[in-house]
Design a protein around this motif. Sequence first.
Motif, PDB file in Angstrom:
ATOM      1  N   TYR A  12      39.409  43.831  24.459  1.00 47.45           N
ATOM      2  CA  TYR A  12      39.322  42.819  25.503  1.00 47.45           C
ATOM      3  C   TYR A  12      40.148  41.598  25.138  1.00 47.45           C
ATOM      4  O   TYR A  12      40.745  40.950  25.976  1.00 47.45           O
ATOM      5  CB  TYR A  12      37.864  42.424  25.751  1.00 47.45           C
ATOM      6  CG  TYR A  12      37.066  43.514  26.427  1.00 47.45           C
ATOM      7  CD1 TYR A  12      37.403  43.910  27.718  1.00 47.45           C
ATOM      8  CD2 TYR A  12      36.013  44.129  25.791  1.00 47.45           C
ATOM      9  CE1 TYR A  12      36.691  44.916  28.355  1.00 47.45           C
ATOM     10  CE2 TYR A  12      35.289  45.138  26.419  1.00 47.45           C
ATOM     11  CZ  TYR A  12      35.627  45.526  27.694  1.00 47.45           C
ATOM     12  OH  TYR A  12      34.918  46.520  28.316  1.00 47.45           O
ATOM     13  N   THR A  83      37.479  32.973  40.219  1.00 45.54           N
ATOM     14  CA  THR A  83      36.610  34.149  40.310  1.00 45.54           C
ATOM     15  C   THR A  83      36.877  35.011  41.537  1.00 45.54           C
ATOM     16  O   THR A  83      36.307  36.089  41.666  1.00 45.54           O
ATOM     17  CB  THR A  83      35.129  33.725  40.335  1.00 45.54           C
ATOM     18  OG1 THR A  83      34.962  32.777  41.383  1.00 45.54           O
ATOM     19  CG2 THR A  83      34.703  33.135  39.017  1.00 45.54           C
ATOM     20  N   MET A  85      37.893  37.715  43.895  1.00 44.57           N
ATOM     21  CA  MET A  85      38.321  39.078  43.569  1.00 44.57           C
ATOM     22  C   MET A  85      38.941  39.808  44.753  1.00 44.57           C
ATOM     23  O   MET A  85      39.470  40.904  44.592  1.00 44.57           O
ATOM     24  CB  MET A  85      37.115  39.906  43.083  1.00 44.57           C
ATOM     25  CG  MET A  85      36.413  39.391  41.842  1.00 44.57           C
ATOM     26  SD  MET A  85      37.482  39.243  40.398  1.00 44.57           S
ATOM     27  CE  MET A  85      38.046  40.904  40.207  1.00 44.57           C
ATOM     28  N   ASN A  88      42.631  40.513  44.428  1.00 44.34           N
ATOM     29  CA  ASN A  88      42.810  41.377  43.272  1.00 44.34           C
ATOM     30  C   ASN A  88      42.459  42.824  43.590  1.00 44.34           C
ATOM     31  O   ASN A  88      43.244  43.742  43.357  1.00 44.34           O
ATOM     32  CB  ASN A  88      41.926  40.840  42.151  1.00 44.34           C
ATOM     33  CG  ASN A  88      42.344  41.359  40.809  1.00 44.34           C
ATOM     34  OD1 ASN A  88      43.437  41.888  40.671  1.00 44.34           O
ATOM     35  ND2 ASN A  88      41.484  41.231  39.830  1.00 44.34           N
ATOM     36  N   GLU A 101      42.878  51.752  36.482  1.00 47.56           N
ATOM     37  CA  GLU A 101      42.006  50.745  35.883  1.00 47.56           C
ATOM     38  C   GLU A 101      40.636  51.343  35.538  1.00 47.56           C
ATOM     39  O   GLU A 101      40.061  51.045  34.496  1.00 47.56           O
ATOM     40  CB  GLU A 101      41.812  49.572  36.848  1.00 47.56           C
ATOM     41  CG  GLU A 101      43.081  48.771  37.121  1.00 47.56           C
ATOM     42  CD  GLU A 101      43.537  47.985  35.916  1.00 47.56           C
ATOM     43  OE1 GLU A 101      42.685  47.603  35.088  1.00 47.56           O
ATOM     44  OE2 GLU A 101      44.761  47.752  35.794  1.00 47.56           O
ATOM     45  N   PHE A 108      35.313  48.159  33.501  1.00 52.16           N
ATOM     46  CA  PHE A 108      36.223  47.473  34.408  1.00 52.16           C
ATOM     47  C   PHE A 108      35.756  46.049  34.690  1.00 52.16           C
ATOM     48  O   PHE A 108      36.528  45.091  34.597  1.00 52.16           O
ATOM     49  CB  PHE A 108      36.334  48.275  35.711  1.00 52.16           C
ATOM     50  CG  PHE A 108      37.271  47.676  36.705  1.00 52.16           C
ATOM     51  CD1 PHE A 108      38.577  47.354  36.347  1.00 52.16           C
ATOM     52  CD2 PHE A 108      36.855  47.429  38.004  1.00 52.16           C
ATOM     53  CE1 PHE A 108      39.445  46.803  37.278  1.00 52.16           C
ATOM     54  CE2 PHE A 108      37.721  46.871  38.939  1.00 52.16           C
ATOM     55  CZ  PHE A 108      39.008  46.555  38.570  1.00 52.16           C
ATOM     56  N   GLN A 109      34.472  45.903  34.984  1.00 57.01           N
ATOM     57  CA  GLN A 109      33.972  44.571  35.318  1.00 57.01           C
ATOM     58  C   GLN A 109      34.055  43.626  34.121  1.00 57.01           C
ATOM     59  O   GLN A 109      34.500  42.489  34.249  1.00 57.01           O
ATOM     60  CB  GLN A 109      32.531  44.660  35.829  1.00 57.01           C
ATOM     61  CG  GLN A 109      32.089  43.363  36.490  1.00 57.01           C
ATOM     62  CD  GLN A 109      30.647  43.414  36.952  1.00 57.01           C
ATOM     63  OE1 GLN A 109      29.846  44.177  36.429  1.00 57.01           O
ATOM     64  NE2 GLN A 109      30.319  42.604  37.942  1.00 57.01           N
ATOM     65  N   GLN A 112      37.595  42.588  33.630  1.00 54.29           N
ATOM     66  CA  GLN A 112      38.002  41.587  34.608  1.00 54.29           C
ATOM     67  C   GLN A 112      37.393  40.222  34.280  1.00 54.29           C
ATOM     68  O   GLN A 112      38.030  39.194  34.447  1.00 54.29           O
ATOM     69  CB  GLN A 112      37.571  42.023  36.007  1.00 54.29           C
ATOM     70  CG  GLN A 112      38.374  43.192  36.557  1.00 54.29           C
ATOM     71  CD  GLN A 112      39.806  42.803  36.908  1.00 54.29           C
ATOM     72  OE1 GLN A 112      40.049  41.728  37.447  1.00 54.29           O
ATOM     73  NE2 GLN A 112      40.755  43.645  36.572  1.00 54.29           N
ATOM     74  N   TYR A 113      36.156  40.243  33.796  1.00 48.27           N
ATOM     75  CA  TYR A 113      35.513  38.973  33.462  1.00 48.27           C
ATOM     76  C   TYR A 113      36.264  38.279  32.325  1.00 48.27           C
ATOM     77  O   TYR A 113      36.543  37.085  32.390  1.00 48.27           O
ATOM     78  CB  TYR A 113      34.043  39.185  33.065  1.00 48.27           C
ATOM     79  CG  TYR A 113      33.385  37.894  32.639  1.00 48.27           C
ATOM     80  CD1 TYR A 113      33.039  36.938  33.587  1.00 48.27           C
ATOM     81  CD2 TYR A 113      33.162  37.615  31.287  1.00 48.27           C
ATOM     82  CE1 TYR A 113      32.478  35.734  33.215  1.00 48.27           C
ATOM     83  CE2 TYR A 113      32.595  36.419  30.906  1.00 48.27           C
ATOM     84  CZ  TYR A 113      32.252  35.473  31.865  1.00 48.27           C
ATOM     85  OH  TYR A 113      31.726  34.280  31.488  1.00 48.27           O
ATOM     86  N   TRP A 115      39.342  38.739  31.514  1.00 53.22           N
ATOM     87  CA  TRP A 115      40.645  38.320  32.045  1.00 53.22           C
ATOM     88  C   TRP A 115      40.512  37.014  32.836  1.00 53.22           C
ATOM     89  O   TRP A 115      41.279  36.074  32.660  1.00 53.22           O
ATOM     90  CB  TRP A 115      41.179  39.456  32.925  1.00 53.22           C
ATOM     91  CG  TRP A 115      42.391  39.108  33.710  1.00 53.22           C
ATOM     92  CD1 TRP A 115      42.428  38.599  34.966  1.00 53.22           C
ATOM     93  CD2 TRP A 115      43.750  39.233  33.286  1.00 53.22           C
ATOM     94  NE1 TRP A 115      43.715  38.397  35.362  1.00 53.22           N
ATOM     95  CE2 TRP A 115      44.550  38.779  34.359  1.00 53.22           C
ATOM     96  CE3 TRP A 115      44.364  39.689  32.107  1.00 53.22           C
ATOM     97  CZ2 TRP A 115      45.938  38.767  34.293  1.00 53.22           C
ATOM     98  CZ3 TRP A 115      45.755  39.679  32.059  1.00 53.22           C
ATOM     99  CH2 TRP A 115      46.528  39.222  33.124  1.00 53.22           C
ATOM    100  N   ARG A 116      39.510  36.975  33.703  1.00 51.66           N
ATOM    101  CA  ARG A 116      39.323  35.799  34.540  1.00 51.66           C
ATOM    102  C   ARG A 116      38.944  34.573  33.711  1.00 51.66           C
ATOM    103  O   ARG A 116      39.355  33.452  33.990  1.00 51.66           O
ATOM    104  CB  ARG A 116      38.247  36.052  35.600  1.00 51.66           C
ATOM    105  CG  ARG A 116      38.701  36.971  36.707  1.00 51.66           C
ATOM    106  CD  ARG A 116      40.082  36.549  37.123  1.00 51.66           C
ATOM    107  NE  ARG A 116      40.701  37.425  38.075  1.00 51.66           N
ATOM    108  CZ  ARG A 116      40.640  37.262  39.388  1.00 51.66           C
ATOM    109  NH1 ARG A 116      39.969  36.258  39.888  1.00 51.66           N
ATOM    110  NH2 ARG A 116      41.252  38.094  40.177  1.00 51.66           N
ATOM    111  N   TRP A 167      32.377  39.217  42.900  1.00 54.87           N
ATOM    112  CA  TRP A 167      32.599  40.652  42.669  1.00 54.87           C
ATOM    113  C   TRP A 167      32.133  41.453  43.887  1.00 54.87           C
ATOM    114  O   TRP A 167      32.805  42.365  44.355  1.00 54.87           O
ATOM    115  CB  TRP A 167      31.831  41.083  41.413  1.00 54.87           C
ATOM    116  CG  TRP A 167      32.164  42.441  40.922  1.00 54.87           C
ATOM    117  CD1 TRP A 167      31.447  43.581  41.146  1.00 54.87           C
ATOM    118  CD2 TRP A 167      33.284  42.816  40.117  1.00 54.87           C
ATOM    119  NE1 TRP A 167      32.055  44.639  40.528  1.00 54.87           N
ATOM    120  CE2 TRP A 167      33.188  44.197  39.878  1.00 54.87           C
ATOM    121  CE3 TRP A 167      34.353  42.107  39.561  1.00 54.87           C
ATOM    122  CZ2 TRP A 167      34.108  44.908  39.127  1.00 54.87           C
ATOM    123  CZ3 TRP A 167      35.284  42.811  38.809  1.00 54.87           C
ATOM    124  CH2 TRP A 167      35.161  44.184  38.595  1.00 54.87           C
TER     125      TRP A 167
END
Lengths: 270, 355, 262
Positions: A12, A83, A85, A88, A101, A108-109, A112-113, A115-116, A167
């Motif tokens: 990550y 945040t 999405m 995205n 992905e 995945f979640q 993304q978290y 990344w965000r 999300w």
Amino acid sequence: MALALGRTVRRYGGMASMAPKFFLAYSIWVWMEWAVQTIALIITSFFWRAVYTDQTVIAGLAQSQTLTYVLLALIFAPFVHSTGMIYNFGYLLKEGQIAVELLRPLDFQAGQYVWRTAELWVGLILQVPLFIVALFLGMQPPLDPRLWAVFLVTAFLGHAVLFCFDWMLGCLAFYVTEIWGLSVARYGFTLFASGLLVPLALMPDWLAGILNVLPFAQALYVPLSFLTGIAPLSDAPRVWLAQLAALAVLLPLSRWVFRVAVRKVTVQGG
Amino acid sequence: MPVIQAENLSKVFHIPQKDPGVAGAVKALFRPRFQPKVAVDDVSFQVAEGEVVGYIGVNGAGKSTTIKMLTGILVPSGGQVRILGRDPHRERVANARDIGVVFGQRTQLWWDLALTESLGMVARIYDVPPTRYRQLLDQFAEILELKDLLHVPIRTMSLGQKMRAELAATLIHEPKIVYLDEPTIGLDLIVKERIREFIQQQNREQGTTVILTTHDLGDIETLCRRVLIIDAGKLIYDGPLSLIKERFGKFREITFDTASPVTTFTLPTGAEVVAAEERKLVLRFDRTRATASQVAASLMNQLEVVDFSLAEPDLANIIKHIYQGALREDGGRRTEDGGRKAEDGRPELQASLGR
Amino acid sequence: MPRYVSLYSLFLRQRLKILMEYRVNFFIGAVSTLIEQTAGLLTVWVVMQRIPLLNGWTYEELLLVYGLLALSKSLTYLFADNLWTVGREYIRTGGFDRFLVRPVDPLFHLLADRFDHQGLGHLIIGGILVSTASARLGITWDLPHLLYLVVAVLSGGLIFIGLNLITCVSAFWIMDSVPVTRVVFDMNEFAKYPLSMYNRGVQFVLTWLVPYGFASFYPANYLLGRDVGVLVWLGPAVAVTLLLIGYRLWLFGLRHYASTGS
């Protein structure tokens, strides 16, 4: 176990370290962002000065307090903007990238978290020049480190809550193709609902009541109200508990909604 | 009078130079340095009405820059272009009415519109009279087999369907000259043939002049009697297709079947081994240095040859050689300017025709 | 000229046909801008719940200013949206070359190529604001006032388009002009409020450099019978000047394109 955890963190972490590179590759966009936000800061400061020409206190807020609030809100706006999405998900769907992905060996979640959140940090660092600009425009941020600590904890908890909420909102992209319009709508609504433009304290009680329940305010108004003295520090534990409770509900719920939405793609073949 | 006249056409681009890193970027901001890059270098040719000319060269040789100058998109740095007697850039609009252009795989049609609607818009842009438009539409639908596609949006079409639609759009205003940039790339044989037939027919019946850039030899062989070859910005060949074979096909291949496995032998002068199997040997020889009978005789003296055959020079191979610089060795006009003199006859141009 | 009018209407009809094919998207696109605009309006509403006057302007008067700006802005979205993305969508992709081999003006072709329905959101919100505000303010729409409104909105729209045209020319050098356009365009936010709210420097900029003031504040003054002198009449002249400058720059950009091809 520890080894696996270490590997996960590294994976990550790799994703997180990509975010700033990605951002800085487009330096002209950074300049644009600064210019656009400086414009917003200037307009905001003039507007609120005009509001306070004939009054010294409105709804319990003094001029300097409100001015500090609205300028800080613009600077900490990445907490609510990072945040979204919808765009995205829509992009991943359109490019057929979502399958790739989902096949990656990480959640995945969670990916993304990370990344965000990395984007959020980069966003906050890039706001530093604007912080200085705002100081010239009459912002008087508090110096007490305890206030800042409470602010940060509340903001990041609120950010996580909003992430889960967004999300679910993002799953709309699985059903509607006009993702640009949807994200603009979300953006517009967030501006107001998060307290980015007006502190909730100035709003009529019924409206503030509704917006307080929605997660948008959690990531901006609620933390900022500690920083600007709208809420007392003693409220902090109660707020944190509420945020954690919201997380406990929204996190599993958001994962379930996503699973349902993804089924639409896998069944129809994208 | 020729419909296309290019005289000493040149195009020099000034490429900004940037040192790596942030310092380089800052320096480039205050003191930009430019490196001239000659994309097209002193190119002259004429095309008569009704000719179909193949324009070939590797990617980056200057093909598309030339086409852009001919169509009026780019202004030449030197020399001049006359299209039907006009300067295509100065008289852009007048020129545009007389030309049609296919830009590779980019469609000029509207993605979401049905084909007839797209074609109708193109026709309106070019002021095609409605009756004439109907006529042409019927005709094109027939030859290009577009009948079933007329009410289909472009976005749902396959590559071959798109290219057929694109050709219809390009010719709907009956241009006098069409520039086709790789019209058959990525298409299957049947579609390729259909497209070639269509181009041939337009050329034959309307007298349309065609400039065709392609990597597909089949296109050139079926369509073009004349070929222009550009390499590193210079026109290195301008002549009939048949002469390329005669002039530049200097290598031939000769295949020997032997009675016993081939062990050792001495190569005849001017020949080299292309392939050697147990009872089979393929040699290639330079026919300016040896004749077929010399090579055959030399081998037959050394080995027990059962059978041998001589292959005609294959155009594909010749052109591959041209791409690899063989033509320049052979007396193509060498570059005179100092900048690129270092290039010997075998530059890094290894691009194959397959692209 | 008649040719261009009929061509434009053809482009427009086809574009609407496409938009209608995606009806849900059309609706969302138009409504999304409405929601975005509402955020700013709600701010004014909340504030005016607490105070009677902002810089001497009543709530309805502020809405008039806001509405005039939205109407002007809608024109640039509806008819000139491609100025935003000429670099990204046309120059970078090579699609711009297509315009140059067609017998029409490339700028016309670029603009006709896209009618953006998101502008409808601005148009609707501007229409609602101006009509309700003027009704409550007792502005009578006699012929001179109506004519003034039409000219003012058109000039305002052309000011938006002119400024976007000027900034989009940078696409001929930097490929993607969105960052440049965005910065100048965003200054229209100043004009959501009465210019008298700002200091002299800002007022000067919004009047003479990026003259969005003529899209909202000055015409609002005229309609409300306030006096700001000759400035209430200058909108059309400012718009034409900007367009001329923009077009000259555009031609300059085209010449650069013709010599570099990028």
